[in-house]
Design an enzyme around this catalytic site. Sequence first.
Site, mmCIF file in Angstrom:
data_model
loop_
_atom_site.group_PDB
_atom_site.id
_atom_site.type_symbol
_atom_site.label_atom_id
_atom_site.label_comp_id
_atom_site.label_asym_id
_atom_site.label_seq_id
_atom_site.Cartn_x
_atom_site.Cartn_y
_atom_site.Cartn_z
ATOM 1 N N CYS A 44 48.711 14.826 -30.993
ATOM 2 C CA CYS A 44 47.927 14.349 -29.819
ATOM 3 C C CYS A 44 47.417 15.447 -28.724
ATOM 4 C CB CYS A 44 48.750 13.073 -28.982
ATOM 5 S SG CYS A 44 48.347 12.430 -27.850
ATOM 6 N N CYS A 49 44.175 13.499 -29.450
ATOM 7 C CA CYS A 49 43.868 12.580 -28.419
ATOM 8 C C CYS A 49 43.427 13.228 -27.301
ATOM 9 C CB CYS A 49 45.121 11.560 -27.967
ATOM 10 S SG CYS A 49 46.070 10.981 -29.321
ATOM 11 N N LYS A 52 40.245 15.660 -27.927
ATOM 12 C CA LYS A 52 39.136 14.583 -28.188
ATOM 13 C C LYS A 52 38.483 13.803 -26.811
ATOM 14 C CE LYS A 52 40.273 10.748 -28.498
ATOM 15 N NZ LYS A 52 40.820 10.138 -29.718
ATOM 16 N N TYR A 179 39.283 5.319 -36.913
ATOM 17 C CA TYR A 179 39.353 5.855 -35.653
ATOM 18 C C TYR A 179 38.499 7.262 -35.523
ATOM 19 C CZ TYR A 179 42.977 2.681 -33.336
ATOM 20 O OH TYR A 179 43.721 1.929 -33.116
ATOM 21 N N GLU A 183 35.001 8.251 -33.396
ATOM 22 C CA GLU A 183 34.873 9.166 -32.095
ATOM 23 C C GLU A 183 34.176 10.120 -32.299
ATOM 24 O OE1 GLU A 183 39.064 7.117 -30.357
ATOM 25 O OE2 GLU A 183 39.153 9.167 -31.553
ATOM 26 N N ARG A 206 37.681 -0.576 -40.435
ATOM 27 C CA ARG A 206 38.286 -1.581 -41.207
ATOM 28 C C ARG A 206 39.693 -2.047 -40.639
ATOM 29 N NH1 ARG A 206 42.686 -0.925 -45.146
ATOM 30 N NH2 ARG A 206 42.400 1.342 -44.865
ATOM 31 N N THR A 320 49.874 7.405 -30.211
ATOM 32 C CA THR A 320 50.961 8.179 -29.673
ATOM 33 C C THR A 320 52.031 7.583 -28.498
ATOM 34 O OG1 THR A 320 49.355 10.034 -29.496
ATOM 35 C CG2 THR A 320 50.904 9.940 -27.651
ATOM 36 N N HIS A 445 33.300 -9.356 -8.096
ATOM 37 C CA HIS A 445 31.863 -9.221 -8.429
ATOM 38 C C HIS A 445 30.999 -8.067 -7.558
ATOM 39 C CE1 HIS A 445 27.875 -10.723 -9.471
ATOM 40 N NE2 HIS A 445 27.486 -10.606 -8.151
ATOM 41 N N GLU A 450 34.702 -9.361 -14.945
ATOM 42 C CA GLU A 450 34.349 -10.748 -14.417
ATOM 43 C C GLU A 450 33.664 -11.796 -15.356
ATOM 44 O OE1 GLU A 450 31.412 -11.855 -11.405
ATOM 45 O OE2 GLU A 450 30.511 -9.934 -11.467
#
Length: 465
Positions: A44, A49, A52, A179, A183, A206, A320, A445, A450
């Site tokens: 990670c 992670c 990345k 993933y 990415e 998938r 992770t 808003h 929202e």
Amino acid sequence: MSPDFDIDLFVVGGGSGGIRAARVAASHGARVMLAEESRLGGTCVIRGCVPKKLFVYASRFGDALDQAGDFGWKVSLPRFDWPSLVAAKDREIARLEGLYARGQSKAGVEVVHSRAMLVDAHTVRLADGRSVRAGTILIATGAKPELPAFEGIELGITSDAAFDLKEFPRRLVIGGAGYIAMEFAGLFQALGSDVTIVCRGSNVLRGFDEDVRQAIASSYTNRGIKILLGDSIRRLASEKMSEDGKQPPTIDVVTDQGARLKADQVLLAFGRTPNTIGLGLDRVGVRTDEKGAIIVDANSRSSVPNIFAVGDVSNQINLTPVAIREGHAFADSVFGAKPWRVDYANVPTAVFSSPEIGTVGLTELEARAEYAVVDVYKARIRPLAAGVTGDCGTALLKLVVDGESDRILGVHLFAEGASELIQVLSIALESGATWADFMSTMAVHPTFAEELLALQTPTVRYDRR
């Protein structure tokens, strides 16, 4: 501590799960040794992670600069410098690695930078020949890229190497569509690569909700990313370097369906496999499954009572935060006299694609298989900024609801900021929130979030009573 053992806990692997387990066990008074043959932080932090996400940040500046003019900014011609990004990433990873090392030292954990192998149920041998006797052993060695066999596979790279390329790949072919593949496809395309995804399935990602899969595939196609579905890489071959020596060799990619592609790099992202080879598990009787994952019970205990496993090496939910939570539960339960187990229901996750995906709970198909009545609320929203920029992309919001109890079963988002929003929404799901609870909440808003509160009527109801 028993006089028969040198230490109370030996942790094999210094990734997210192992580091958390070692630190927490030490805080409970255990004498802990941790062995990591590479760098502290594991996949990670070092090659997953964190780098990345840093690259994703870098990739988003391109779109922001393009859109700045629409909002009145006068921006001179920007230029992206790949070596500068790699150097910045290296500095941050080194800083984080140092924090982990100091954290372990402060907690009283002895860290050894060495490969470790099990000799028997209580003995670990280090690469320098030392043997350590431990009352409890924790395996937290994570996973490694899974590579199928095909001709020329050595010409490809995995995500481990993608962060340290010397030259930026102007043409990138990616094998896989999970993933990692999605990415990297998004960030490299945004940085300037011509990207092609080769996916053996009928769609990307998938296991994700079908509407989310369709949304990201359409978005990537509109961004210029080519997606070859129902196809696989058959062969890689290297062409010669240019005569002037300035251009590196081109990789010729041949697929099962006969496509011929030219690439500067081929990223092999076919998934990951538990990193258990060479640990001596067979020798001590630790059972593994057909993928090599250590089989554990709900307490992370293996078939050998004093040997445990957490994180990707046990191949449960390979994220992770899951590894960290498993490591914490193990340490509290075994050394802190505070037993608890990890709950794997409603685990939120994000794909840092462009835009992002955030998802928690059941997909529509999973809910329909489990519940008699399912209400599905969904909407595709054009972001407010698109009114100025002219961007044609739309965001997706989707709620999956138990039609009998009104409880929210799943939330699926495809939008900028989805990773941050899904973390908060996962708290609502874990707390048993209903659709009525959502509708009773006051909106903020103008925000994208929202729009969740505007899903007043089910798009479709499935009733098999």
